[in-house]
Scaffold this motif. Structure first.
Motif, PDB file in Angstrom:
ATOM      1  N   ALA A  12      29.956  25.159  40.941  1.00 52.83           N
ATOM      2  CA  ALA A  12      29.970  26.190  39.904  1.00 52.83           C
ATOM      3  C   ALA A  12      31.329  26.873  39.960  1.00 52.83           C
ATOM      4  CB  ALA A  12      28.855  27.199  40.115  1.00 52.83           C
ATOM      5  N   ILE A  13      31.809  27.310  38.816  1.00 56.63           N
ATOM      6  CA  ILE A  13      33.101  27.992  38.723  1.00 56.63           C
ATOM      7  C   ILE A  13      32.840  29.365  38.126  1.00 56.63           C
ATOM      8  CG2 ILE A  13      35.434  27.910  37.771  1.00 56.63           C
ATOM      9  CD1 ILE A  13      34.854  24.805  37.372  1.00 56.63           C
ATOM     10  N   ALA A  14      32.988  30.401  38.948  1.00 57.14           N
ATOM     11  CA  ALA A  14      32.749  31.778  38.500  1.00 57.14           C
ATOM     12  C   ALA A  14      34.076  32.406  38.077  1.00 57.14           C
ATOM     13  CB  ALA A  14      32.105  32.592  39.612  1.00 57.14           C
ATOM     14  N   ILE A  15      34.116  32.902  36.866  1.00 59.68           N
ATOM     15  CA  ILE A  15      35.333  33.497  36.307  1.00 59.68           C
ATOM     16  C   ILE A  15      35.036  34.941  35.935  1.00 59.68           C
ATOM     17  CG2 ILE A  15      37.094  33.324  34.490  1.00 59.68           C
ATOM     18  CD1 ILE A  15      36.223  30.357  34.166  1.00 59.68           C
ATOM     19  N   GLY A  16      35.906  35.854  36.379  1.00 58.91           N
ATOM     20  CA  GLY A  16      35.707  37.264  36.071  1.00 58.91           C
ATOM     21  C   GLY A  16      34.774  37.920  37.056  1.00 58.91           C
ATOM     22  N   VAL A  17      35.198  38.008  38.322  1.00 54.28           N
ATOM     23  CA  VAL A  17      34.409  38.681  39.353  1.00 54.28           C
ATOM     24  C   VAL A  17      35.127  39.965  39.745  1.00 54.28           C
ATOM     25  CG1 VAL A  17      33.414  36.531  40.200  1.00 54.28           C
ATOM     26  CG2 VAL A  17      35.511  37.415  41.251  1.00 54.28           C
ATOM     27  N   ASP A  18      34.409  40.831  40.461  1.00 58.63           N
ATOM     28  CA  ASP A  18      35.011  42.084  40.895  1.00 58.63           C
ATOM     29  C   ASP A  18      36.148  41.814  41.878  1.00 58.63           C
ATOM     30  OD1 ASP A  18      34.076  42.701  43.899  1.00 58.63           O
ATOM     31  OD2 ASP A  18      32.473  41.639  42.854  1.00 58.63           O
ATOM     32  N   PRO A  19      37.069  42.768  42.066  1.00 63.39           N
ATOM     33  CA  PRO A  19      38.245  42.514  42.911  1.00 63.39           C
ATOM     34  C   PRO A  19      37.917  42.164  44.354  1.00 63.39           C
ATOM     35  CG  PRO A  19      38.152  44.830  42.219  1.00 63.39           C
ATOM     36  CD  PRO A  19      37.151  44.085  41.409  1.00 63.39           C
ATOM     37  N   LEU A  20      36.856  42.725  44.917  1.00 63.37           N
ATOM     38  CA  LEU A  20      36.536  42.457  46.321  1.00 63.37           C
ATOM     39  C   LEU A  20      35.958  41.056  46.500  1.00 63.37           C
ATOM     40  CD1 LEU A  20      35.084  45.898  47.437  1.00 63.37           C
ATOM     41  CD2 LEU A  20      37.459  45.111  47.346  1.00 63.37           C
ATOM     42  N   THR A  21      35.185  40.587  45.546  1.00 62.94           N
ATOM     43  CA  THR A  21      34.660  39.222  45.614  1.00 62.94           C
ATOM     44  C   THR A  21      35.786  38.215  45.439  1.00 62.94           C
ATOM     45  OG1 THR A  21      32.496  39.939  44.806  1.00 62.94           O
ATOM     46  CG2 THR A  21      33.010  37.598  44.607  1.00 62.94           C
ATOM     47  N   ALA A  22      36.723  38.507  44.543  1.00 65.66           N
ATOM     48  CA  ALA A  22      37.885  37.625  44.381  1.00 65.66           C
ATOM     49  C   ALA A  22      38.673  37.538  45.679  1.00 65.66           C
ATOM     50  CB  ALA A  22      38.773  38.136  43.247  1.00 65.66           C
ATOM     51  N   LEU A  23      38.877  38.675  46.327  1.00 67.40           N
ATOM     52  CA  LEU A  23      39.628  38.691  47.579  1.00 67.40           C
ATOM     53  C   LEU A  23      38.877  37.945  48.672  1.00 67.40           C
ATOM     54  CD1 LEU A  23      42.279  39.977  48.705  1.00 67.40           C
ATOM     55  CD2 LEU A  23      40.849  41.800  49.606  1.00 67.40           C
ATOM     56  N   ALA A  24      37.582  38.155  48.763  1.00 68.84           N
ATOM     57  CA  ALA A  24      36.775  37.490  49.790  1.00 68.84           C
ATOM     58  C   ALA A  24      36.825  35.978  49.655  1.00 68.84           C
ATOM     59  CB  ALA A  24      35.327  37.974  49.715  1.00 68.84           C
ATOM     60  N   SER A  25      36.981  35.478  48.440  1.00 69.38           N
ATOM     61  CA  SER A  25      37.003  34.029  48.224  1.00 69.38           C
ATOM     62  C   SER A  25      38.157  33.362  48.955  1.00 69.38           C
ATOM     63  CB  SER A  25      37.110  33.719  46.725  1.00 69.38           C
ATOM     64  OG  SER A  25      38.430  33.949  46.237  1.00 69.38           O
ATOM     65  N   GLN A  26      39.172  34.131  49.313  1.00 67.61           N
ATOM     66  CA  GLN A  26      40.365  33.578  49.958  1.00 67.61           C
ATOM     67  C   GLN A  26      40.351  33.732  51.475  1.00 67.61           C
ATOM     68  OE1 GLN A  26      42.810  31.860  47.866  1.00 67.61           O
ATOM     69  NE2 GLN A  26      40.762  32.006  47.005  1.00 67.61           N
TER      70      GLN A  26
END
Length: 485
Positions: free
Chosen positions: A197-211
């Motif tokens: 699945a490809i999630a686009i448009g997440v909150d800033p903390l979830t985006a950061l956690a992905s890395q």
């Protein structure tokens, strides 16, 4: 860490409203072209304001870019002072918080559903995907969180991969040799597709956690929960078993196809060069779900949002890694000039001669992307490039303080590692093959008199300029009008 942190910004739309209220969100004129113009405007605003593009290319879905393009903004989103940014991320990575599955009826991201069976939908019409750089081979999704399950354990992994639009229901993807690659290799060995699945448009903390640089069976969505201070709401995809952030704007559901490769690239990557067009993996799209009135997030490649999203989790991991062996390492910084991946500055409270060289070797072992390490003393501000260069200029001698390690693994996206290979295209086993360099820019522990004493003026940091500068102005003190003789 405490699991309740009310100051954290856990909603993308709430964060955008916060930026708008503090004049950090620019509303761009409607109708900006998706090809190049959108990325050009976002780049010019990079680090100053996020950019919101209504009706880009006439598309009804707006595009957002640049909402995490300063370190201070990321700390603010976490709800911590900038000085505690790495420690806070590290604490979340070390104590992830299991996510909470919600019913599809309670998941905003599944409010609208588009099924792709039998050609019923076209990704090119559904989403406003920009074309970013001059020689990019078409439109790319650059801010999609790719989520997949380990075929052996069922535990998820989250990463951000570049994704090229190949056709109405087909995507090309670059997969580097990390966890997603391992998952797909295991599925492909059984001649099976890997659900993604490809999630686009997440909150800033979830985006950061992905890395986060996490072990293979650590779901980065649980690190997002720890950053949020509460379990992240997730929902099961409609066409597969992957769990996605329930409050994301958009999710693409699909499958990585076994034994299928198609040309992907070129694409302008984080080193600010293009990666080559090569045969790469392919995703077949099964469905797209999204909120009502969704917002599409794009990251302009090689600019601050791209660099910082990768740098901060790496810094936190490298700091933790180094401090296990060297507790007197006080801070680390991946420099912007080193594309926030390749050049690391380490701040050390040195207690023994030779210690800095050991720290360099530890840093190289911490992440294979690290190509250069400069070790400096505690009095050097590692976030100030001039301070670091001053330390190298005055505390480093190449014949004594330089370490070079030849024939090491580095980044496959570093173009300098392709020199000497036919067509600048090394075979997979040689990709990223290069050298490491370490510079010991620490002063000796013992020196005569004031040889290594920094020049300072007593009270310079305590001066209150608002009080010290005369309100009457300089002209009143030297005569009016103030004229050159």
């Amino acid at each position: 860490m405490a699991h309740l942190h009310t100051a954290a910004h856990t909603s993308l739309r709430g964060w955008l409203r916060h930026l708008a209220a503090s004049d950090r969100l620019a509303a761009i004129r409607p109708g900006v072209a998706l090809e190049h113009e959108l990325a050009a405007i976002a780049k010019r605003l990079d680090g100053r304001q996020a950019a919101l593009f209504p009706h880009p290319g006439g598309h009804p879905m707006p595009v957002i870019s640049g909402f995490m393009s300063r370190r201070a903004w990321i700390a603010e989103a976490m709800g911590v002072p900038e000085a505690r940014l790495l420690q806070h991320f590290r604490a979340a990575a070390e104590k992830p918080l299991a996510w909470r599955e919600v019913d599809p009826a309670a998941a905003p991201v599944q409010q609208i559903v588009h099924r792709f069976a039998g050609g019923a939908a076209d990704i090119r019409a559904l989403l406003p995907v920009p074309t970013h750089s001059e020689h990019d081979h078409g439109a790319y999704i650059t801010a999609g969180l790719v989520i997949a399950r380990n075929p052996r354990t069922g535990v998820q992994n989250v990463s951000i991969n570049r994704i090229q639009i190949h056709g109405p229901d087909r995507l090309g993807i670059l997969i580097l040799p990390r966890h997603l690659h391992a998952f797909f290799a295991a599925a492909e060995a059984q001649d099976e597709a890997l659900e993604v699945a490809i999630a686009i448009g997440v909150d800033p903390l979830t985006a950061l956690a992905s890395q986060a640089i996490a072990p293979i069976d650590c779901d980065e969505l649980e690190i997002a929960g720890a950053l949020h201070g509460q379990p992240l709401p997730v929902v099961k995809c409609l066409t597969n078993q992957v769990r996605v952030p329930a409050e994301a704007e958009i999710v693409i559901e699909g499958r990585l196809l076994p034994r299928v490769r198609e040309p992907e690239g070129p694409f302008g990557e984080f080193p600010k060069y293009y990666s080559a067009r090569e045969e790469r993996e392919v995703i077949a799209i099964d469905a797209v779900t999204h909120r009502r009135d969704p917002v599409f997030h794009t990251i302009v490649p090689a600019e601050m949002e791209h660099l910082l999203l990768g740098a901060i989790p790496r810094e936190a991991t490298l700091l933790a890694h180094l401090q296990r062996s060297f507790p007197n390492v006080t801070d680390v910084h991946l420099t912007v000039g080193g594309v926030a991946r390749y050049h690391l500055v380490v701040q050390l409270r040195k207690t023994r001669e030779g210690q800095a060289k050991n720290v360099m070797l530890g840093a190289f072992a911490g992440h294979y992307d690290v190509k250069q390490v400069i070790v400096v003393d505690e009095d050097v501000d590692i976030h100030d490039a001039n301070e670091v260069e001053w330390a190298v200029a005055t505390r480093f001698q190449a014949d004594r303080d330089l370490v070079v390690i030849a024939g090491a693994q580095g980044s496959a996206l570093d173009p300098s590692t392709t020199v000497g290979f036919a067509g600048n295209k090394p075979s997979p086993e040689w990709q990223g093959y290069g050298a490491k360099m370490g510079l010991d820019a620490t002063k000796p522990l013992a020196s005569a008199e004031h040889v290594f004493t920094r020049v300072r003026i007593p009270g310079e940091r305590d001066v209150d300029l608002a009080q010290a500068v005369a309100a009457t102005g300089a002209a009143a003190l030297v005569g009016t009008p103030l004229q050159a003789e």
